[in-house]
Scaffold this motif. Sequence first.
Motif, mmCIF file in Angstrom:
data_model
loop_
_atom_site.group_PDB
_atom_site.id
_atom_site.type_symbol
_atom_site.label_atom_id
_atom_site.label_comp_id
_atom_site.label_asym_id
_atom_site.label_seq_id
_atom_site.Cartn_x
_atom_site.Cartn_y
_atom_site.Cartn_z
ATOM 1 N N UNK A 63 1.087 -1.249 -0.026
ATOM 2 C CA UNK A 63 0.096 0.073 -0.073
ATOM 3 C C UNK A 63 1.055 1.275 -0.090
ATOM 4 N N UNK A 64 1.921 1.305 0.764
ATOM 5 C CA UNK A 64 2.904 2.382 0.890
ATOM 6 C C UNK A 64 3.525 2.665 -0.425
ATOM 7 N N UNK A 71 -7.200 8.728 -10.029
ATOM 8 C CA UNK A 71 -8.356 8.130 -9.545
ATOM 9 C C UNK A 71 -8.745 7.465 -8.365
ATOM 10 N N UNK A 72 -7.721 7.334 -7.680
ATOM 11 C CA UNK A 72 -7.759 6.519 -6.487
ATOM 12 C C UNK A 72 -7.583 7.737 -5.490
ATOM 13 N N UNK A 73 -8.722 7.435 -4.449
ATOM 14 C CA UNK A 73 -8.959 8.287 -3.210
ATOM 15 C C UNK A 73 -7.972 7.826 -1.971
ATOM 16 N N UNK A 74 -8.056 6.557 -1.767
ATOM 17 C CA UNK A 74 -7.369 5.858 -0.489
ATOM 18 C C UNK A 74 -6.936 4.577 -0.939
ATOM 19 N N UNK A 75 -5.919 4.021 -0.496
ATOM 20 C CA UNK A 75 -5.505 2.626 -0.375
ATOM 21 C C UNK A 75 -5.668 2.199 0.841
ATOM 22 N N UNK A 76 -6.094 0.995 1.168
ATOM 23 C CA UNK A 76 -6.360 0.732 2.574
ATOM 24 C C UNK A 76 -5.936 -0.653 2.720
ATOM 25 N N UNK A 77 -5.296 -1.077 3.936
ATOM 26 C CA UNK A 77 -4.995 -2.365 4.341
ATOM 27 C C UNK A 77 -6.328 -3.028 5.294
ATOM 28 N N UNK A 78 -6.648 -4.003 5.025
ATOM 29 C CA UNK A 78 -7.722 -4.716 5.769
ATOM 30 C C UNK A 78 -7.662 -6.179 5.918
ATOM 31 N N UNK A 79 -8.424 -6.333 6.958
ATOM 32 C CA UNK A 79 -8.387 -8.078 7.379
ATOM 33 C C UNK A 79 -7.254 -8.597 7.404
ATOM 34 N N UNK A 80 -6.908 -9.837 6.677
ATOM 35 C CA UNK A 80 -5.752 -10.652 7.072
ATOM 36 C C UNK A 80 -4.702 -10.193 6.256
ATOM 37 N N UNK A 81 -4.967 -9.307 5.157
ATOM 38 C CA UNK A 81 -4.032 -8.819 4.198
ATOM 39 C C UNK A 81 -4.647 -8.275 3.010
ATOM 40 N N UNK A 82 -5.787 -7.997 3.074
ATOM 41 C CA UNK A 82 -6.347 -7.172 1.756
ATOM 42 C C UNK A 82 -5.946 -5.925 1.528
ATOM 43 N N UNK A 83 -5.794 -5.541 0.106
ATOM 44 C CA UNK A 83 -5.631 -4.061 -0.114
ATOM 45 C C UNK A 83 -6.614 -3.417 -0.910
#
Length: 554
Positions: A63-64, A71-83
Amino acid sequence: MDPTVAQLAAAVRAALGRLGLPDGDPALERPKDPDHGEWATTIALRVARAAGRPPREVAADLAAALGDLPEVAAVEVAGPGFVNFRLSAAARAALVRRVLAEGEAYGRSALGAGRHVNVEFVSANPTGPLHLGSGRWAATGDAIAALLDATGHRVTREYYVNDVGEQVRRFGASLVRADRGEPPAEDDYRGPHVAALAADLRAAHGGALLTGDVDAIADAVGAAGVDAMRSRIEATLAGLGVVFDVWTREGSLHASGGLERALTRLRDGGHTEERDGALFLRTSAFGDDKDRVLVRSDGRPTYFASDCAYLADKLGRADRCIYLLGADHHGYVARLRAAAACLGEDPDRVEIVIGQLVNLLRDGQPVKLSKRSGDIVTIDEVLEEVGPDVLRYHFLRQNLDTTMDLDLAVVTARSMENPVYYVQYAHARVASLARQAVERGFDPGDPADADLELLDHPAELALLRALSGLPHVVADAAEARATQRLTRYAEDLAGTFHRFYAECRVLVDDPDADEAARAALLACSRARYWLVTAARQVLANALGILRVGAPDRM
RNA sequence: GCGCCCGUAGCUCAGUCGGACAGAGCAGGGGACUUCUAAUCCUCAGGUCGCAGGUUCGAUUCCUGCCGGGCGCACCA
């Protein structure tokens, strides 16, 4: 491919490279939960093992490393390792403009690269009217063809007509006996359509055709009967909205020498064998259970020989041949593919799609069909009650792998039990909205000037998200030959629209408000107007591929 | 016996390449129309994903076995 998705995938792979992580397909997917953004990748989960690091850590690095993306407002890491990727308001606005600009083309793609696909379906013997069960193949084959067309294939819809051989002879004999008022023989075709057709033949051809010994004239009468019945089938299919490009008669393969050429080709290929006076094709060498007879010991060619000739003919005309067959013919899969191999062709150019059969019910009770009396439920009689949209949609909704329980009481009910109305109503509602706009003198302006970034109400976001899905759904449905993915999508989209409609007013104004407030209301109206106009287009496109009507009024 | 397909809510069915709390419609309970079509929307209830193992960080999904159902195993057409 959606430009945004392609960009995201490229960015992810580039980031993987910068991080020294193993390359892999980002396989961007759409999270089920809107809170997870518009797109997500599980690539971090999949490369974590090879990288020897916890998936979440890999995801965070990824993500970093992605940095700022258009066109992308945000990139987030979630759950076990979803981006997860959350798109910007500008991207959403661009989507609306794209749908409006592409119009009917939105959802279509060039994935097929112009490859020629022959889709053969129905091909019921023209010895009687089309049974309702055949409707499943008619609707499905036509929609699969439409899906292939929408994904950039050249498509031929083809019907194979059995107009020679024992069945036709038997049909002819049945007609002769019916004409003479004699009782049907053991193997005769029965039912009201036989007597009716016999009368038609007498009216059309006079007595000449029907005079003489039954055995002597059975072939000729059968051919005439098949001819007439084929026309009726064509009309029935047209009533369902299905139009074939090519009707190939088996007899034409005999007359043209195609059958002989195919046999010669198979012999020359070294895949035939004389056994007990008959000519066998060694299909077992290519995965079939057993070898198949091409020419009987009495010298008559089998239907399978015709099938081989027909296959050779089609392979000469198309890059890929798709057969849509009922489960009662699944035994044909191995032999047809083996036949292609024996012809020296790549068996992978022959694709057989098997659909499970249809059980007819009425109010939950099985409809007993008496073969002896020729008592069947025809497509024609159901069409008279409900019209093509309901019937087609019903067939297209269901996965081909599952046996269909088709309840006549449900299908023929002009009620909300038929989801097609739910989808069509959404389209009609937008059409009505457009009429209202005209009546009220509302000026939507030009979509290029509308401030579409105003669209940020949850119901608006949900609708935008739904609109963006069509190209992916069409591609998936075409690839999987799975029409229910598109019907499901259409229902989801319609539902999202109906919820939007309940929550958000499109045509808003307040004559008592001050000028600035009225300007804000107008801007909102315009943005929403173009949003629903885009929704109308997407609904129409989805229904169009399903070949179901998109009415402006209901 | 061998082969193909299926088994998910009371019913009819979705569930994508294995991924986030298993979804929709109908049926059932309760709500919402003086405002763009109520053929609509909101809400409640409803599940051992046939059973048992296995693979996996993770299985409704993939593998094996079993149970239950459909279809097919012709020198028929």
